[in-house]
Design a protein around this motif. Structure first.
Motif, PDB file in Angstrom:
ATOM      1  N   GLN A 107      26.166 125.920 -13.934  1.00  0.00           N
ATOM      2  CA  GLN A 107      25.398 125.483 -15.098  1.00  0.00           C
ATOM      3  C   GLN A 107      25.431 126.547 -16.194  1.00  0.00           C
ATOM      4  N   ALA A 108      25.370 127.821 -15.798  1.00  0.00           N
ATOM      5  CA  ALA A 108      25.449 128.913 -16.770  1.00  0.00           C
ATOM      6  C   ALA A 108      26.813 128.925 -17.446  1.00  0.00           C
ATOM      7  N   VAL A 109      27.879 128.671 -16.695  1.00  0.00           N
ATOM      8  CA  VAL A 109      29.229 128.640 -17.256  1.00  0.00           C
ATOM      9  C   VAL A 109      29.360 127.508 -18.272  1.00  0.00           C
ATOM     10  N   ASP A 110      28.787 126.379 -17.954  1.00  0.00           N
ATOM     11  CA  ASP A 110      28.900 125.214 -18.829  1.00  0.00           C
ATOM     12  C   ASP A 110      28.283 125.455 -20.204  1.00  0.00           C
ATOM     13  N   GLU A 111      27.396 126.429 -20.321  1.00  0.00           N
ATOM     14  CA  GLU A 111      26.731 126.727 -21.587  1.00  0.00           C
ATOM     15  C   GLU A 111      27.418 127.856 -22.361  1.00  0.00           C
ATOM     16  N   SER A 114      32.730 131.427 -24.472  1.00  0.00           N
ATOM     17  CA  SER A 114      33.980 132.164 -24.301  1.00  0.00           C
ATOM     18  C   SER A 114      34.018 132.726 -22.888  1.00  0.00           C
ATOM     19  N   PRO A 115      35.201 133.186 -22.418  1.00  0.00           N
ATOM     20  CA  PRO A 115      35.267 133.787 -21.085  1.00  0.00           C
ATOM     21  C   PRO A 115      34.329 134.981 -20.925  1.00  0.00           C
ATOM     22  N   ALA A 116      34.250 135.840 -21.928  1.00  0.00           N
ATOM     23  CA  ALA A 116      33.359 136.996 -21.839  1.00  0.00           C
ATOM     24  C   ALA A 116      31.899 136.546 -21.794  1.00  0.00           C
ATOM     25  N   ASP A 117      31.559 135.571 -22.628  1.00  0.00           N
ATOM     26  CA  ASP A 117      30.200 135.042 -22.634  1.00  0.00           C
ATOM     27  C   ASP A 117      29.865 134.422 -21.278  1.00  0.00           C
ATOM     28  N   ASN A 159      36.483 125.309  -4.654  1.00  0.00           N
ATOM     29  CA  ASN A 159      35.829 124.411  -5.621  1.00  0.00           C
ATOM     30  C   ASN A 159      34.697 125.179  -6.308  1.00  0.00           C
ATOM     31  N   PRO A 160      34.840 125.526  -7.596  1.00  0.00           N
ATOM     32  CA  PRO A 160      33.827 126.349  -8.276  1.00  0.00           C
ATOM     33  C   PRO A 160      32.429 125.743  -8.294  1.00  0.00           C
ATOM     34  N   SER A 161      32.326 124.439  -8.091  1.00  0.00           N
ATOM     35  CA  SER A 161      31.017 123.799  -8.072  1.00  0.00           C
ATOM     36  C   SER A 161      30.282 124.035  -6.755  1.00  0.00           C
ATOM     37  N   GLU A 162      31.005 124.484  -5.721  1.00  0.00           N
ATOM     38  CA  GLU A 162      30.399 124.740  -4.415  1.00  0.00           C
ATOM     39  C   GLU A 162      30.648 126.163  -3.924  1.00  0.00           C
ATOM     40  N   ASP A 163      31.786 126.711  -4.294  1.00  0.00           N
ATOM     41  CA  ASP A 163      32.226 128.027  -3.823  1.00  0.00           C
ATOM     42  C   ASP A 163      31.978 129.040  -4.946  1.00  0.00           C
ATOM     43  N   ALA A 164      30.886 129.802  -4.846  1.00  0.00           N
ATOM     44  CA  ALA A 164      30.491 130.704  -5.932  1.00  0.00           C
ATOM     45  C   ALA A 164      31.516 131.803  -6.168  1.00  0.00           C
ATOM     46  N   TYR A 165      32.163 132.278  -5.112  1.00  0.00           N
ATOM     47  CA  TYR A 165      33.173 133.310  -5.309  1.00  0.00           C
ATOM     48  C   TYR A 165      34.370 132.763  -6.078  1.00  0.00           C
ATOM     49  N   ALA A 166      34.756 131.517  -5.783  1.00  0.00           N
ATOM     50  CA  ALA A 166      35.856 130.889  -6.523  1.00  0.00           C
ATOM     51  C   ALA A 166      35.507 130.781  -7.996  1.00  0.00           C
ATOM     52  N   LEU A 167      34.246 130.525  -8.301  1.00  0.00           N
ATOM     53  CA  LEU A 167      33.799 130.455  -9.695  1.00  0.00           C
ATOM     54  C   LEU A 167      33.948 131.821 -10.366  1.00  0.00           C
ATOM     55  N   ALA A 168      33.490 132.872  -9.712  1.00  0.00           N
ATOM     56  CA  ALA A 168      33.597 134.218 -10.279  1.00  0.00           C
ATOM     57  C   ALA A 168      35.061 134.604 -10.486  1.00  0.00           C
ATOM     58  N   ARG A 169      35.902 134.253  -9.539  1.00  0.00           N
ATOM     59  CA  ARG A 169      37.323 134.576  -9.650  1.00  0.00           C
ATOM     60  C   ARG A 169      37.953 133.844 -10.831  1.00  0.00           C
ATOM     61  N   ALA A 170      37.600 132.582 -11.017  1.00  0.00           N
ATOM     62  CA  ALA A 170      38.138 131.804 -12.125  1.00  0.00           C
ATOM     63  C   ALA A 170      37.702 132.385 -13.472  1.00  0.00           C
ATOM     64  N   LEU A 171      36.484 132.888 -13.542  1.00  0.00           N
ATOM     65  CA  LEU A 171      36.000 133.482 -14.792  1.00  0.00           C
ATOM     66  C   LEU A 171      36.775 134.749 -15.140  1.00  0.00           C
ATOM     67  N   VAL A 172      36.996 135.594 -14.148  1.00  0.00           N
ATOM     68  CA  VAL A 172      37.752 136.821 -14.378  1.00  0.00           C
ATOM     69  C   VAL A 172      39.185 136.493 -14.779  1.00  0.00           C
ATOM     70  N   ILE A 188      43.682 140.176 -10.248  1.00  0.00           N
ATOM     71  CA  ILE A 188      42.612 139.195 -10.429  1.00  0.00           C
ATOM     72  C   ILE A 188      41.634 139.264  -9.260  1.00  0.00           C
ATOM     73  N   GLU A 189      42.165 139.348  -8.055  1.00  0.00           N
ATOM     74  CA  GLU A 189      41.311 139.413  -6.859  1.00  0.00           C
ATOM     75  C   GLU A 189      40.469 140.681  -6.871  1.00  0.00           C
ATOM     76  N   MET A 190      41.083 141.806  -7.207  1.00  0.00           N
ATOM     77  CA  MET A 190      40.365 143.076  -7.279  1.00  0.00           C
ATOM     78  C   MET A 190      39.236 142.995  -8.304  1.00  0.00           C
ATOM     79  N   ALA A 191      39.538 142.458  -9.492  1.00  0.00           N
ATOM     80  CA  ALA A 191      38.530 142.375 -10.553  1.00  0.00           C
ATOM     81  C   ALA A 191      37.394 141.441 -10.169  1.00  0.00           C
ATOM     82  N   ALA A 192      37.726 140.315  -9.523  1.00  0.00           N
ATOM     83  CA  ALA A 192      36.684 139.368  -9.104  1.00  0.00           C
ATOM     84  C   ALA A 192      35.745 140.000  -8.088  1.00  0.00           C
ATOM     85  N   GLN A 193      36.297 140.755  -7.148  1.00  0.00           N
ATOM     86  CA  GLN A 193      35.456 141.405  -6.150  1.00  0.00           C
ATOM     87  C   GLN A 193      34.595 142.504  -6.777  1.00  0.00           C
ATOM     88  N   MET A 194      35.136 143.204  -7.744  1.00  0.00           N
ATOM     89  CA  MET A 194      34.343 144.221  -8.440  1.00  0.00           C
ATOM     90  C   MET A 194      33.169 143.591  -9.195  1.00  0.00           C
TER      91      MET A 194
END
Length: 246
Positions: A107-111, A114-117, A159-172, A188-194
């Motif tokens: 829901q936060a992503v939907d609002e 930009s990627p940084a936002d 699935n970013p709607s269920e898998d929160a880590y997948a959502l964070a990875r997609a944002l990075v 990408i994987e390193m940055a998502a985990q950080m």
């Protein structure tokens, strides 16, 4: 999701998609769940509710097939009929909280504009959820749990709607795609985990120690905002120059 970070995993084979939408005839012909199916589903939910109660009272150590069976008033054979082992039982007992958490972040992503936002908004939403639901957060990310296979969970992997880590990875990945020429999968994987470790650190410390008198803490909203700014600046500096400089 057993801990605050996860190693790269191999996704299970994708499910086959239907060739076309079902017709009205298909819908009519589809059998309705039988009374037995409904009873079985209800019993499964009772077992999961018992496992959640045990998790919140005594952690994963308190969850055993026998303890869950005794709580519901059935035999352990019944529990094994629904869950192959303790790891599968615990994984599915936590799934509900994990899905609710992922929907909150989505829901936060939907609002975002930009990627940084989006990263800023997700960090704020992440911390806010943890502080508002500390018991659920402890069970999801601060309580050691037995390792379980992806298939043990009802969460759809990736699935970013269920898998929160997948959502964070997609944002990075989205941030890097818009700012630098290219980034390989390991970056990408390193940055998502950080990013995950950063927001988890803020959240878990606030939950476990509160307002620690030994040092001054920034207000949590400002803390998360500054951390994301530092993360983005450091990440872009590490990966390479902006596209405009190429």
């Amino acid at each position: 999701m057993k801990t605050d970070t996860r190693k790269a995993r191999t996704a299970p084979p994708p499910k086959a998609k239907a060739a076309q939408l079902p017709t009205d005839l298909d819908r009519t012909a589809r059998p309705r769940p039988s009374l037995r199916d409904k009873e079985q589903q209800a019993r499964r939910q009772l077992l999961l509710a018992a496992a959640r109660r045990l998790l919140r009272k005594g952690g994963a150590q308190a969850v055993t097939m026998r303890a869950v069976a005794d709580d519901v008033g059935v035999s352990t054979t019944v529990v094994y009929g629904f869950f192959s082992d303790k790891a599968a039982l615990v994984a599915q007992a936590v799934d509900g909280d994990l899905k609710r958490f992922a929907r909150h972040l989505k829901q936060a992503v939907d609002e975002a504009s930009s990627p940084a936002d989006a990263l800023h908004r997700v960090a704020q939403a992440y911390v806010a959820f943890g502080l508002a639901h500390p018991q659920s957060y402890r069970v999801m990310f601060m309580e050691p749990r037995p390792p379980s296979a992806v298939e043990d969970s009802s969460i759809e992997f990736g699935n970013p709607s269920e898998d929160a880590y997948a959502l964070a990875r997609a944002l990075v990945e989205g941030l890097l795609a818009g700012e630098v020429l290219s980034a390989d999968e390991s970056t990408i994987e390193m940055a998502a985990q950080m990013f995950w470790e950063m927001v988890h650190g803020i959240t878990s410390l606030r939950i476990s120690s509160g307002d620690d008198p030994w040092f001054h803490r920034l207000p949590v909203v400002e803390h998360a905002e500054r951390m994301v700014r530092v993360f983005i600046a450091g990440l872009l500096h590490e990966v390479g120059p902006p596209l405009s400089a190429k």
